[in-house]
Design an enzyme around this catalytic site. Sequence first.
Site, mmCIF file in Angstrom:
data_model
loop_
_atom_site.group_PDB
_atom_site.id
_atom_site.type_symbol
_atom_site.label_atom_id
_atom_site.label_comp_id
_atom_site.label_asym_id
_atom_site.label_seq_id
_atom_site.Cartn_x
_atom_site.Cartn_y
_atom_site.Cartn_z
ATOM 1 N N GLU A 79 48.516 18.820 38.061
ATOM 2 C CA GLU A 79 48.721 19.642 36.868
ATOM 3 C C GLU A 79 50.204 19.892 36.653
ATOM 4 O OE1 GLU A 79 50.672 22.964 37.485
ATOM 5 O OE2 GLU A 79 49.171 23.559 36.000
ATOM 6 N N CYS A 111 43.216 22.262 39.061
ATOM 7 C CA CYS A 111 43.057 21.966 40.497
ATOM 8 C C CYS A 111 41.904 21.005 40.778
ATOM 9 C CB CYS A 111 42.857 23.264 41.271
ATOM 10 S SG CYS A 111 44.153 24.436 40.973
ATOM 11 N N HIS A 233 37.905 24.850 47.424
ATOM 12 C CA HIS A 233 39.271 24.889 46.887
ATOM 13 C C HIS A 233 39.862 26.242 47.288
ATOM 14 C CE1 HIS A 233 42.678 25.137 44.303
ATOM 15 N NE2 HIS A 233 42.145 26.084 43.539
ATOM 16 N N LYS A 242 35.581 34.801 49.964
ATOM 17 C CA LYS A 242 34.774 35.402 48.886
ATOM 18 C C LYS A 242 33.640 34.451 48.483
ATOM 19 C CE LYS A 242 38.563 37.956 46.553
ATOM 20 N NZ LYS A 242 38.134 39.300 46.211
HETATM 21 N N1 CAA Z 1 45.634 45.763 53.393
HETATM 22 C C1 CAA Z 1 44.610 44.862 53.283
HETATM 23 N N2 CAA Z 1 44.137 44.425 52.077
HETATM 24 C C2 CAA Z 1 44.738 44.869 50.953
HETATM 25 C C3 CAA Z 1 45.811 45.792 51.010
HETATM 26 C C4 CAA Z 1 46.259 46.248 52.290
HETATM 27 N N3 CAA Z 1 47.268 47.098 52.425
HETATM 28 N N4 CAA Z 1 46.181 46.054 49.742
HETATM 29 C C5 CAA Z 1 45.369 45.340 48.918
HETATM 30 N N5 CAA Z 1 44.509 44.634 49.656
HETATM 31 C C6 CAA Z 1 43.480 43.699 49.196
HETATM 32 C C7 CAA Z 1 42.723 44.164 47.970
HETATM 33 O O1 CAA Z 1 41.699 45.070 48.324
HETATM 34 C C8 CAA Z 1 42.229 42.853 47.428
HETATM 35 O O2 CAA Z 1 41.124 42.415 48.189
HETATM 36 P P1 CAA Z 1 39.764 41.960 47.428
HETATM 37 O O3 CAA Z 1 40.150 40.838 46.508
HETATM 38 O O4 CAA Z 1 38.880 41.513 48.543
HETATM 39 O O5 CAA Z 1 39.281 43.138 46.699
HETATM 40 C C9 CAA Z 1 43.355 41.881 47.751
HETATM 41 O O6 CAA Z 1 44.142 42.530 48.759
HETATM 42 C C10 CAA Z 1 44.240 41.549 46.575
HETATM 43 O O7 CAA Z 1 44.622 42.765 45.994
HETATM 44 P P2 CAA Z 1 44.763 42.865 44.420
HETATM 45 O O8 CAA Z 1 43.533 42.324 43.756
HETATM 46 O O9 CAA Z 1 45.174 44.260 44.077
HETATM 47 O O10 CAA Z 1 45.973 41.850 44.206
HETATM 48 P P3 CAA Z 1 46.674 41.405 42.900
HETATM 49 O O11 CAA Z 1 46.331 42.268 41.732
HETATM 50 O O12 CAA Z 1 48.101 41.276 43.246
HETATM 51 O O13 CAA Z 1 46.042 39.951 42.557
HETATM 52 C C11 CAA Z 1 45.414 37.666 42.819
HETATM 53 C C12 CAA Z 1 45.629 39.005 43.520
HETATM 54 C C13 CAA Z 1 44.463 37.843 41.631
HETATM 55 C C14 CAA Z 1 44.823 36.671 43.781
HETATM 56 C C15 CAA Z 1 46.802 37.144 42.310
HETATM 57 O O14 CAA Z 1 47.562 36.790 43.433
HETATM 58 C C16 CAA Z 1 46.729 35.968 41.383
HETATM 59 O O15 CAA Z 1 46.707 36.138 40.172
HETATM 60 N N6 CAA Z 1 46.713 34.730 41.901
HETATM 61 C C17 CAA Z 1 46.758 33.499 41.098
HETATM 62 C C18 CAA Z 1 45.435 33.149 40.453
HETATM 63 C C19 CAA Z 1 44.432 32.571 41.426
HETATM 64 O O16 CAA Z 1 44.768 32.094 42.494
HETATM 65 N N7 CAA Z 1 43.147 32.598 41.037
HETATM 66 C C20 CAA Z 1 42.100 32.044 41.888
HETATM 67 C C21 CAA Z 1 40.951 31.495 41.098
HETATM 68 S S1 CAA Z 1 41.545 30.253 39.919
HETATM 69 C C22 CAA Z 1 41.735 28.861 40.882
HETATM 70 O O17 CAA Z 1 41.224 28.761 41.945
HETATM 71 C C23 CAA Z 1 42.601 27.759 40.368
HETATM 72 C C24 CAA Z 1 43.925 27.880 41.001
HETATM 73 O O18 CAA Z 1 44.203 27.277 42.038
HETATM 74 C C25 CAA Z 1 44.915 28.779 40.391
#
Ligand code: CAA
Length: 394
Positions: A79, A111, A233, A242
């Site tokens: 991509e 991906c 993936h 998850k």
């Molecule tokens: N100790 C332990 N865990 C903690 C913590 C702490 N101090 N603080 C937060 N967490 C946990 C949260 O509880 C959460 O866990 P769950 O998901 O199990 O609930 C996790 O850490 C992440 O916290 P947030 O959701 O608050 O994090 P965020 O808002 O920063 O977003 C994300 C996380 C959505 C993955 C972000 O990094 C993101 O946008 N990533 C890119 C998109 C992506 O990878 N999407 C995946 C599906 S799409 C796909 O697969 C195609 C691709 O490759 C992109």
Amino acid sequence: MDIGIDAIGLFTPHWYVDLVDLAHARGDEPAKYTIGIGQDQMTVTPATQDVVTLAANAANQLPADSLDERLGMVIVGSESGVDESKAAAISVVKLLHLNPWVRAFDIKEACYGGTAGLLAARDFVAAHPDKTALVIASDIARYGLASGGEVTQGAGAVALVVSAQPKLLVLHDDALAYTEDIPDFFRPTGMTVPVVDGHYSTSAYLDFVGKVFARHQSQHHDQYGDYAALLFHLPFTKMGKKALAALAPAMNDADHQRLTERLAAASQLSRRIGNIYTGSLYLSLVSLICEDKTIRSGDRIGLFSYGSGAVGEFFSGTLQPDFANRIDQAGIQQMLSARVRLNVLEYEQVFTAQLPLGDADATVPVEESTARFSVGGRANHARWYRDQQQEKGA
Ligand code: CAA
């Protein structure tokens, strides 16, 4: 006739950031990154690497006997290509001095491109059993400094040789794909980082897992007990946990424990390399083989591929007697241990110092690295590449 993966090569660049350092710099709890998201390190891509060089460097890691005159097709799934028109696969043919009597092209679907390439290559070999195909999943995951996805960035390529009578993994005829137009992650032409709704993308991925596994089981009557491992993936390794958790209610304890342990082994390389987009699923397969010494020839492995936009596909394969020797495991360990840790400031400087898009002439400074192939610069609108082996006269 058995068709599948005969050998795998992996490449990732030589710089990384420790995510505890990044968490401190971004004012986050380190445990959010290492436990909540499940990543320890993030690959930093030097200006000397693009998807062409990543792809060529990955193919360069294949066992010497795997690319020969039988090669009939070269596919790059990506991509993050560097040209709107020309296929990276053509540059790979040139850099590796491959047999030119091949069909070479790229496939794009976020991906999922590598999986589309793998399954197209399987069909090609089914039609031409005396031929082989080279499929390379090559990507640079860039979300932007201090962005939500920053902690999941990474870069790398996985090269797969597809043949009849493969020595690594025989693919079963059970691939099942599901496609639905959703705006979870996309990158409009001209943008260097994606438009992504991280939480929506995570729930869309899980929705696809549920749909595809349910239909696969109803069509093929497979049980979780049939699988030595389920690979997913891995945009970040918590995503795999998850996905497994979503399927767990239908598993017995023994299956759940085995699949959980094997997923942990399959996640180790992603924890250190980060998201390599279309290669991530195949990075999990490499990781499983390198990290889990209990898997055996004859074991059935399930693979779930997801590309935002979105396509989800599940398929399976059976490990072959020589599977452990069809990846250069020692070379991968050497490549990873030779990596250099950057501090966050150094990473930020590298992140902003890439060869700019466009077509102006430019030269990329040469640097010491583990890569055979690197970006030299751009002249007369076209990128040009260096081959360290050729320059050293080897
Ligand atoms: N100790 C332990 N865990 C903690 C913590 C702490 N101090 N603080 C937060 N967490 C946990 C949260 O509880 C959460 O866990 P769950 O998901 O199990 O609930 C996790 O850490 C992440 O916290 P947030 O959701 O608050 O994090 P965020 O808002 O920063 O977003 C994300 C996380 C959505 C993955 C972000 O990094 C993101 O946008 N990533 C890119 C998109 C992506 O990878 N999407 C995946 C599906 S799409 C796909 O697969 C195609 C691709 O490759 C992109």
